[in-house]
Design a protein around this motif. Sequence first.
Motif, PDB file in Angstrom:
ATOM      1  N   ASP A   1       0.853  -1.192   0.000  1.00 24.17           N
ATOM      2  CA  ASP A   1       0.000   0.000   0.000  1.00 24.17           C
ATOM      3  C   ASP A   1       0.889   1.242   0.000  1.00 24.17           C
ATOM      4  O   ASP A   1       1.762   1.380   0.866  1.00 24.17           O
ATOM      5  CB  ASP A   1      -0.909   0.022   1.228  1.00 24.17           C
ATOM      6  CG  ASP A   1      -1.980  -1.050   1.164  1.00 24.17           C
ATOM      7  OD1 ASP A   1      -2.744  -1.052   0.182  1.00 24.17           O
ATOM      8  OD2 ASP A   1      -2.041  -1.887   2.073  1.00 24.17           O
ATOM      9  N   VAL A   2       0.679   2.140  -0.950  1.00 26.25           N
ATOM     10  CA  VAL A   2       1.451   3.382  -0.999  1.00 26.25           C
ATOM     11  C   VAL A   2       0.487   4.562  -1.056  1.00 26.25           C
ATOM     12  O   VAL A   2      -0.489   4.545  -1.804  1.00 26.25           O
ATOM     13  CB  VAL A   2       2.411   3.421  -2.210  1.00 26.25           C
ATOM     14  CG1 VAL A   2       3.425   2.300  -2.115  1.00 26.25           C
ATOM     15  CG2 VAL A   2       1.664   3.341  -3.529  1.00 26.25           C
ATOM     16  N   ARG A   3       0.763   5.582  -0.251  1.00 28.84           N
ATOM     17  CA  ARG A   3      -0.064   6.777  -0.239  1.00 28.84           C
ATOM     18  C   ARG A   3       0.505   7.870  -1.139  1.00 28.84           C
ATOM     19  O   ARG A   3      -0.242   8.627  -1.752  1.00 28.84           O
ATOM     20  CB  ARG A   3      -0.205   7.315   1.193  1.00 28.84           C
ATOM     21  CG  ARG A   3      -0.953   6.384   2.141  1.00 28.84           C
ATOM     22  CD  ARG A   3      -1.179   7.032   3.490  1.00 28.84           C
ATOM     23  NE  ARG A   3      -1.933   8.276   3.395  1.00 28.84           N
ATOM     24  CZ  ARG A   3      -3.254   8.348   3.318  1.00 28.84           C
ATOM     25  NH1 ARG A   3      -3.983   7.241   3.305  1.00 28.84           N
ATOM     26  NH2 ARG A   3      -3.869   9.514   3.248  1.00 28.84           N
ATOM     27  N   ASN A   4       1.816   7.945  -1.220  1.00 29.50           N
ATOM     28  CA  ASN A   4       2.466   8.992  -1.988  1.00 29.50           C
ATOM     29  C   ASN A   4       3.299   8.344  -3.084  1.00 29.50           C
ATOM     30  O   ASN A   4       4.306   7.690  -2.810  1.00 29.50           O
ATOM     31  CB  ASN A   4       3.355   9.838  -1.074  1.00 29.50           C
ATOM     32  CG  ASN A   4       3.958  11.047  -1.780  1.00 29.50           C
ATOM     33  OD1 ASN A   4       4.055  11.088  -2.999  1.00 29.50           O
ATOM     34  ND2 ASN A   4       4.370  12.032  -0.993  1.00 29.50           N
ATOM     35  N   VAL A   5       2.907   8.525  -4.344  1.00 29.09           N
ATOM     36  CA  VAL A   5       3.617   7.871  -5.445  1.00 29.09           C
ATOM     37  C   VAL A   5       5.045   8.382  -5.574  1.00 29.09           C
ATOM     38  O   VAL A   5       5.912   7.692  -6.117  1.00 29.09           O
ATOM     39  CB  VAL A   5       2.867   8.072  -6.778  1.00 29.09           C
ATOM     40  CG1 VAL A   5       1.494   7.429  -6.715  1.00 29.09           C
ATOM     41  CG2 VAL A   5       2.756   9.543  -7.147  1.00 29.09           C
ATOM     42  N   HIS A   6       5.307   9.600  -5.080  1.00 34.91           N
ATOM     43  CA  HIS A   6       6.641  10.178  -5.193  1.00 34.91           C
ATOM     44  C   HIS A   6       7.588   9.692  -4.096  1.00 34.91           C
ATOM     45  O   HIS A   6       8.686  10.231  -3.939  1.00 34.91           O
ATOM     46  CB  HIS A   6       6.555  11.705  -5.179  1.00 34.91           C
ATOM     47  CG  HIS A   6       5.867  12.256  -6.392  1.00 34.91           C
ATOM     48  ND1 HIS A   6       6.367  12.090  -7.659  1.00 34.91           N
ATOM     49  CD2 HIS A   6       4.710  12.945  -6.542  1.00 34.91           C
ATOM     50  CE1 HIS A   6       5.559  12.666  -8.531  1.00 34.91           C
ATOM     51  NE2 HIS A   6       4.553  13.183  -7.879  1.00 34.91           N
ATOM     52  N   ARG A   7       7.169   8.664  -3.373  1.00 32.43           N
ATOM     53  CA  ARG A   7       8.037   8.019  -2.397  1.00 32.43           C
ATOM     54  C   ARG A   7       8.074   6.511  -2.616  1.00 32.43           C
ATOM     55  O   ARG A   7       8.192   5.735  -1.676  1.00 32.43           O
ATOM     56  CB  ARG A   7       7.568   8.339  -0.972  1.00 32.43           C
ATOM     57  CG  ARG A   7       7.667   9.828  -0.623  1.00 32.43           C
ATOM     58  CD  ARG A   7       7.111  10.117   0.749  1.00 32.43           C
ATOM     59  NE  ARG A   7       7.187  11.553   1.057  1.00 32.43           N
ATOM     60  CZ  ARG A   7       6.624  12.120   2.131  1.00 32.43           C
ATOM     61  NH1 ARG A   7       5.975  11.360   3.014  1.00 32.43           N
ATOM     62  NH2 ARG A   7       6.734  13.413   2.317  1.00 32.43           N
ATOM     63  N   THR A   8       7.964   6.117  -3.860  1.00 37.64           N
ATOM     64  CA  THR A   8       7.912   4.687  -4.173  1.00 37.64           C
ATOM     65  C   THR A   8       9.239   4.135  -4.684  1.00 37.64           C
ATOM     66  O   THR A   8       9.416   2.919  -4.753  1.00 37.64           O
ATOM     67  CB  THR A   8       6.812   4.409  -5.222  1.00 37.64           C
ATOM     68  OG1 THR A   8       6.987   5.282  -6.351  1.00 37.64           O
ATOM     69  CG2 THR A   8       5.433   4.649  -4.624  1.00 37.64           C
ATOM     70  N   HIS A   9      10.162   5.006  -5.056  1.00 34.75           N
ATOM     71  CA  HIS A   9      11.453   4.503  -5.535  1.00 34.75           C
ATOM     72  C   HIS A   9      12.219   3.781  -4.427  1.00 34.75           C
ATOM     73  O   HIS A   9      13.039   2.890  -4.702  1.00 34.75           O
ATOM     74  CB  HIS A   9      12.302   5.656  -6.084  1.00 34.75           C
ATOM     75  CG  HIS A   9      13.585   5.199  -6.700  1.00 34.75           C
ATOM     76  ND1 HIS A   9      13.646   4.581  -7.927  1.00 34.75           N
ATOM     77  CD2 HIS A   9      14.873   5.233  -6.245  1.00 34.75           C
ATOM     78  CE1 HIS A   9      14.894   4.272  -8.209  1.00 34.75           C
ATOM     79  NE2 HIS A   9      15.661   4.653  -7.206  1.00 34.75           N
ATOM     80  N   LYS A  10      11.943   4.130  -3.180  1.00 32.33           N
ATOM     81  CA  LYS A  10      12.680   3.533  -2.053  1.00 32.33           C
ATOM     82  C   LYS A  10      12.525   2.018  -1.992  1.00 32.33           C
ATOM     83  O   LYS A  10      13.406   1.316  -1.465  1.00 32.33           O
ATOM     84  CB  LYS A  10      12.216   4.152  -0.739  1.00 32.33           C
ATOM     85  CG  LYS A  10      10.750   3.885  -0.402  1.00 32.33           C
ATOM     86  CD  LYS A  10      10.341   4.574   0.894  1.00 32.33           C
ATOM     87  CE  LYS A  10       8.878   4.298   1.243  1.00 32.33           C
ATOM     88  NZ  LYS A  10       8.472   4.994   2.484  1.00 32.33           N
ATOM     89  N   TYR A  11      11.431   1.506  -2.527  1.00 29.18           N
ATOM     90  CA  TYR A  11      11.219   0.063  -2.480  1.00 29.18           C
ATOM     91  C   TYR A  11      12.164  -0.685  -3.430  1.00 29.18           C
ATOM     92  O   TYR A  11      12.337  -1.905  -3.293  1.00 29.18           O
ATOM     93  CB  TYR A  11       9.774  -0.264  -2.832  1.00 29.18           C
ATOM     94  CG  TYR A  11       8.776   0.289  -1.830  1.00 29.18           C
ATOM     95  CD1 TYR A  11       8.675  -0.244  -0.552  1.00 29.18           C
ATOM     96  CD2 TYR A  11       7.950   1.359  -2.164  1.00 29.18           C
ATOM     97  CE1 TYR A  11       7.775   0.272   0.376  1.00 29.18           C
ATOM     98  CE2 TYR A  11       7.042   1.885  -1.247  1.00 29.18           C
ATOM     99  CZ  TYR A  11       6.967   1.333   0.016  1.00 29.18           C
ATOM    100  OH  TYR A  11       6.065   1.852   0.924  1.00 29.18           O
ATOM    101  N   LEU A  12      12.758   0.034  -4.378  1.00 32.51           N
ATOM    102  CA  LEU A  12      13.664  -0.596  -5.335  1.00 32.51           C
ATOM    103  C   LEU A  12      15.133  -0.377  -4.992  1.00 32.51           C
ATOM    104  O   LEU A  12      15.998  -1.037  -5.560  1.00 32.51           O
ATOM    105  CB  LEU A  12      13.379  -0.053  -6.746  1.00 32.51           C
ATOM    106  CG  LEU A  12      11.956  -0.256  -7.255  1.00 32.51           C
ATOM    107  CD1 LEU A  12      11.790   0.381  -8.627  1.00 32.51           C
ATOM    108  CD2 LEU A  12      11.589  -1.728  -7.304  1.00 32.51           C
TER     109      LEU A  12
END
Length: 305
Positions: free
Chosen positions: A59-70
């Motif tokens: 679950d992600v709320r902010n798409v601009h904080r999704t790179h951290k998962y990679l």
Amino acid sequence: MQIVGVSLLRNEEYFAAWALMNAAAFCDRIIVMDNRSQDRTRGIVEAVAREHSHIEIIDVRNVHRTHKYLEPLVGTPTWVFCIDGDEIYDPAGLAAMRKRLMAGDFDRYSRVGGKFAHIFSVFPEEKRALGYSDTHSVTSNKLFNFLVIKSWSGGTERLHGGRIIYKPEYDGQTLDLWKQETWNETEFRCLHLCFLPRSSLDASEDFSGRFGRKNPAEFYKTRFLYQRLRRALRRRLKPSGVTDIRDYKRNYAQGPVGEFDIAGFNLPSDFRALDPYCDEAMAVLHASSERQGVGPAAAIQGDRA
């Protein structure tokens, strides 16, 4: 070597099962990032995950904080494969690509760009579609070689932004297969359904029957005050630049309209066990067959805004 798929979804109920199932066998692992979907997307993804245990949901709320998962994958023997909710890949082609990736055919490249067809009209029974070729319009690199990367800092949305530093023995060279191979020749090809609605909620989220709908990051930009102010400032500083979704989507509608063979791509109805409401997606495809083009000058029929 492993292949990790990453899919950022927001209200993608029509094509989510289709996109993920076509790519499932290609990947050793798939990370699905659900950005607060309000339609049936989450249930469909969970059904697909039950079918394929290598699919995980975040679950992600902010798409601009999704790179951290990679970021933990940087420097590891991993190809990261981006799968958007409107991108339908040829599964047989991906199977052939997987063999080449595992054999090391593309090891020296930092990215591999596939062949995209930007589709506005689909004829399911005839196994063909109409759209624009990436020869004339924009395309994107969808397969990233994380082994050649030393660090990737400051990234925002998954696989976007930040500073990439490559290992000394690599130069960050990309391989653009879309420039070298035709639609019928290439193994790495994708139906980009960018001009079709992807959810029953699209009408309430500013869906344009001519230019498609917002992606998660685009929705974020119009929802939050900070992002709206930032875009307004950029518009003033660079009035000739891309300013809204219509400008962005218009880049896909370039050049002559082409016909594309889609035999072998499957259809939403092939995954009825995972999506019992797949007839809605099929209805969207059938409705799209009425269109003759996309854009201000095109005589478009059947817009379903």
